[in-house]
Motif scaffolding. Structure first.
Motif, short mmCIF file in Angstrom:
data_model
loop_
_atom_site.label_atom_id
_atom_site.label_comp_id
_atom_site.label_asym_id
_atom_site.label_seq_id
_atom_site.Cartn_x
_atom_site.Cartn_y
_atom_site.Cartn_z
N ASN A 232 51.49 65.28 58.04
CA ASN A 232 50.75 66.29 57.27
C ASN A 232 50.99 66.13 55.77
O ASN A 232 50.08 66.34 54.95
N TYR A 233 52.21 65.78 55.38
CA TYR A 233 52.55 65.69 53.97
C TYR A 233 51.93 64.47 53.30
O TYR A 233 51.92 64.38 52.07
N ALA A 234 51.39 63.56 54.08
CA ALA A 234 50.71 62.39 53.53
C ALA A 234 49.21 62.60 53.40
O ALA A 234 48.48 61.69 52.98
N ILE A 235 48.74 63.77 53.77
CA ILE A 235 47.31 64.08 53.72
C ILE A 235 47.01 64.82 52.42
O ILE A 235 47.64 65.83 52.08
N LYS A 236 46.04 64.35 51.69
CA LYS A 236 45.67 64.94 50.39
C LYS A 236 45.27 66.40 50.57
O LYS A 236 44.47 66.74 51.43
N GLY A 237 45.89 67.25 49.76
CA GLY A 237 45.57 68.67 49.81
C GLY A 237 46.51 69.51 50.66
O GLY A 237 46.49 70.74 50.56
N PHE A 238 47.33 68.86 51.50
CA PHE A 238 48.24 69.64 52.34
C PHE A 238 49.28 70.35 51.46
O PHE A 238 49.61 71.51 51.70
N ARG A 239 49.78 69.64 50.45
CA ARG A 239 50.65 70.23 49.44
C ARG A 239 50.21 69.72 48.07
O ARG A 239 49.31 68.89 47.96
N SER A 240 50.84 70.19 47.02
CA SER A 240 50.38 69.85 45.67
C SER A 240 50.52 68.37 45.36
O SER A 240 49.77 67.83 44.53
N PRO A 311 41.82 52.31 61.57
CA PRO A 311 41.70 52.29 60.10
C PRO A 311 41.29 53.63 59.51
O PRO A 311 41.71 53.99 58.40
N VAL A 312 40.48 54.40 60.23
CA VAL A 312 40.05 55.71 59.72
C VAL A 312 41.24 56.68 59.70
O VAL A 312 41.43 57.42 58.73
N VAL A 313 42.02 56.67 60.76
CA VAL A 313 43.20 57.53 60.82
C VAL A 313 44.17 57.18 59.70
O VAL A 313 44.72 58.07 59.03
N ASN A 314 44.39 55.91 59.45
CA ASN A 314 45.29 55.49 58.38
C ASN A 314 44.74 55.83 57.00
O ASN A 314 45.50 56.22 56.10
N ALA A 315 43.44 55.69 56.83
CA ALA A 315 42.83 55.95 55.52
C ALA A 315 43.02 57.40 55.09
O ALA A 315 43.16 57.69 53.90
N GLY A 316 43.06 58.30 56.04
CA GLY A 316 43.20 59.72 55.71
C GLY A 316 44.63 60.19 55.57
O GLY A 316 44.87 61.37 55.29
N THR A 317 45.60 59.26 55.75
CA THR A 317 47.01 59.65 55.73
C THR A 317 47.86 58.74 54.85
O THR A 317 49.06 58.58 55.11
N ALA A 318 47.27 58.17 53.81
CA ALA A 318 48.01 57.29 52.90
C ALA A 318 48.72 56.18 53.66
O ALA A 318 49.83 55.78 53.34
#
Length: 378
Positions: A232-240, A311-318
């Protein structure tokens, strides 16, 4: 079976709860079976009696070290079914490291992995150029006040396990009565004392979530070298700020091998009045298509290789999954005998007491080995 309602229990974090709710909603649309999820705190999840949960729920999310205990208690149902051999093999083939076999005990599969994890490395890409590749590189950051390390029990013991494995002196998980040799254990505890002297003393009261919350907001600390990954912490917008993840820094010459395996699996209660319907959901939830689709897309951290390689799953999680896969593949399987869970608690607190008092390593290691022997005898 339209109108049927199953009760289920998981752990209280978006990674553990949100994908279960999302997948259950789709399952209801497809089958008419409703699954109502409750959740417990992370500390409760690691220590609450599985048998008690099994008497109240049809489906339970468990941690693999429980399998020795649940086998004695006869509170879960084996998941290998003669009419589902192909599905079963597909789940086995999709294992990330030892995630699938970690739930196999005394010839039976007691859960399917739905969440794969091990201690990996967390770091802030906006504060440092790269995650440290070696323990010595990490120590340089620590000397500058840039490192955090979760040591709230049981994570102090998990760090002990990982360091032992990465030094190529893995702790026993095969029935041996000695957890670790004196010399190897002393080397590990010496490393722990060194890093504890360099991090905030509050780390002794912090679990991975607390460390990641701080790491996501700080402008000081930039690295947590051994920590269970939370996608979750690698997903944009989850935290600042995004927290990226990487393989563990190597201590010895074993590369990134030896990290203490974590993760969770979905299990079926032996007391359920609807075991077939519960197993149907477990098979579907753990399947590659579900894991790389709705499960990953709803904030889950999948347990199937199809998602880790997508690749899609990885792209959304840095690139969370690609960046930590080698550590997962080389992860070490914790002991799973009946009695291990009480050892895990006692040994973790013994380690923390030793770190706080800066005790001699030999005394702490001797006590850990004694506690381990007692757990086997009990």
């Amino acid at each position: 079976m339209s109108g049927l309602v199953l009760k289920a229990m998981t752990w209280s974090h978006p990674r553990g709860y949100d994908p279960m709710v999302a997948c259950s909603a789709l399952w209801h649309e497809q089958t008419g079976v409703s699954i109502v999820w409750d959740k417990r705190s992370l500390q409760d999840f690691e220590s609450f009696p599985v048998e008690e949960l099994a008497r109240a729920y049809d489906l339970i999310v468990i941690d693999h070290p429980h399998v020795g205990q649940i086998t004695r208690e006869n509170c879960l149902l084996p998941l290998e079914h003669n009419d589902r051999k192909n599905e079963f093999q597909a789940l086995s083939d999709g294992s990330v490291g030892q995630s699938f076999p970690s739930y196999n005990w005394q010839g039976h599969q007691w859960a399917f992995p739905v969440d794969a994890a091990a201690q990996v490395q967390a770091w802030r890409p906006d504060l440092i150029a790269n995650a440290p590749g070696t323990w010595n590189e990490m120590l340089e950051l620590a000397r500058n006040g840039q490192v955090l390390l979760p040591l709230l029990p049981p994570h102090s013991l998990m760090t002990f396990f990982t360091l032992a494995g990465n030094l190529d002196t893995s702790c026993a998980n095969d029935g041996s009565r000695t957890l670790i040799s004196d010399s190897a254990g002393i080397a590990v505890f010496d490393l722990m004392k060194e890093i504890v002297d360099l991090v905030d003393p509050a780390c002794l009261e912090m679990d991975p979530i607390a460390v990641l919350e701080r790491l996501a907001q700080t402008s000081v600390e930039s690295c947590a070298p051994l920590i269970y990954g939370y996608v979750n912490y690698a997903i944009k917008g989850f935290r600042s700020n995004i927290v990226a993840f990487a393989d563990i820094p190597s201590v010895g010459k074993a590369g990134v091998r030896g990290s203490a395996l974590g993760g969770t699996g979905i299990a079926v209660s032996a007391f359920s009045n609807h075991p077939r319907e519960a197993a149907d959901f477990a098979y579907w939830l753990a399947s590659g298509n579900t894991q790389r689709g709705l499960y990953a897309g709803s904030g889950g951290q999948p347990g199937h290789a199809a998602a880790w390689e997508d690749p899609v799953v990885n792209a959304g999680t840095a690139d969370f999954y690609r960046a930590t896969r080698a550590t997962l593949e080389g992860a070490w399987l914790r002991p799973r005998h009946d009695g291990y869970m009480s050892f895990q608690k006692a040994a973790s607190y013994r380690i923390n007491d030793g770190l706080r008092a800066r005790e001699k390593s030999q005394a702490v290691v001797a006590d850990i080995n004694r506690l381990f022997r007692e757990s086997l005898e009990s």
